[in-house]
Design a protein around this motif. Structure first.
Motif: not given
Length: 275
Positions: A32-42, A45-54, A236-242, A250-251
């Motif tokens: 819940d971060q109203p200052a960045i609306a209308p963006f949604l920030l998630r 929580v779980s460990r990143p899957p293999r394809h997202l690990r460096p 520190g944010f990974s930004v794709n088309g979404l 965020c991680t």
């Protein structure tokens, strides 16, 4: 009204794959971060899957693809799959059956396959042209987040439509935004893609072996957007088309204080090529 057969089939396959352990949804929580609306920030929580690990090798997950995730074949050239690690249920992938590079040109068969799915099931489509644009796999795949009829495709959908009407100022980075002319038939997709690529200096499929620069493509029934990229990470944010649709993830590596101070528009400006 669309029949949404692909979506219903995806729900059925998703339930079966989840029960069999073939589907591994990522656990996230909405911040819940109203200052960045209308963006949604998630937050992941779980460990990143293999394809997202460096670290470590990244084998091709699509040759062969995981058959419990297969929703169906699209003609002879493409397959519709469930994303193995979804944040949203029924996150779909249109992949080539044989090897095609993610950083190569999208061709007529790709757009025909997208149109075949889009004629039946609507939503937010996006494509990340390579690692610099946020692609996690080198094998060609376009992605669809299905939406119910009449539901907004993404948090920035109304703003994009407002830009098309000249009611919102343009963004300060290199992009092209056009209205969709044939949302159900999809006959406009290949031409929009080609014209955007040429206008953004990405080149032409007829004369360039591959696009000259990384980029993202996003579209729904109303608009078609292409953004030229120069890097994948910002603060520190990974930004794709979404990210350009208004979805941020965020991680532990993400600087949320930076995001709160500078805002999501500054984050997008830091990863897109300036206008």
């Amino acid at each position: 009204m669309r029949a949404e057969r692909w979506w219903r089939r995806a729900v059925e396959v998703s339930e079966q794959a989840l029960a069999a352990g073939a589907l591994v949804p990522l656990e996230t929580r909405l911040i819940d971060q109203p200052a960045i609306a209308p963006f949604l920030l998630r937050e992941l929580v779980s460990r990143p899957p293999r394809h997202l690990r460096p670290e470590g090798p990244k084998p091709n997950p699509f040759l062969p693809w995981d058959h419990p995730l297969e929703v169906g074949h699209i003609g002879e050239s493409h397959v519709l799959l469930l994303n193995k690690y979804p944040v949203q249920a029924c996150h779909l992938l249109v992949i080539t059956r044989g090897w095609q590079p993610q950083c190569g040109w999208l061709d007529a068969s790709d757009w025909a396959s997208v149109a075949a799915v889009g004629a039946d099931t609507g939503g937010l489509w996006f494509f990340n042209s390579g690692a610099t644009a946020g692609a996690s796999q080198p094998h060609r795949h376009l992605q669809l987040l299905p939406r119910s009829e009449g539901a907004p495709s993404c948090p920035l959908a109304s703003l994009l439509e407002s830009q098309l009407q000249g009611a919102s100022p343009p963004w300060p980075w290199a992009y092209r935004l056009s209205p969709r002319l044939d949302p159900i038939g999809g006959r406009d997709l290949e031409e929009l893609y080609a014209s955007h690529c040429e206008a953004l200096g990405l080149g032409r499929r007829e004369s360039d072996e591959a696009p000259r620069h990384p980029y993202n493509v996003l579209f729904d029934d109303r608009w078609f957007l292409t953004v030229r990229r120069w890097r994948e990470h910002g603060a520190g944010f990974s930004v794709n088309g979404l990210g350009f649709a208004g979805y941020l993830l965020c991680t532990e590596a993400s600087d949320r204080n930076w995001l709160e101070r500078h805002g999501p528009w500054a984050l997008l400006a830091s990863v897109a090529v300036p206008a």
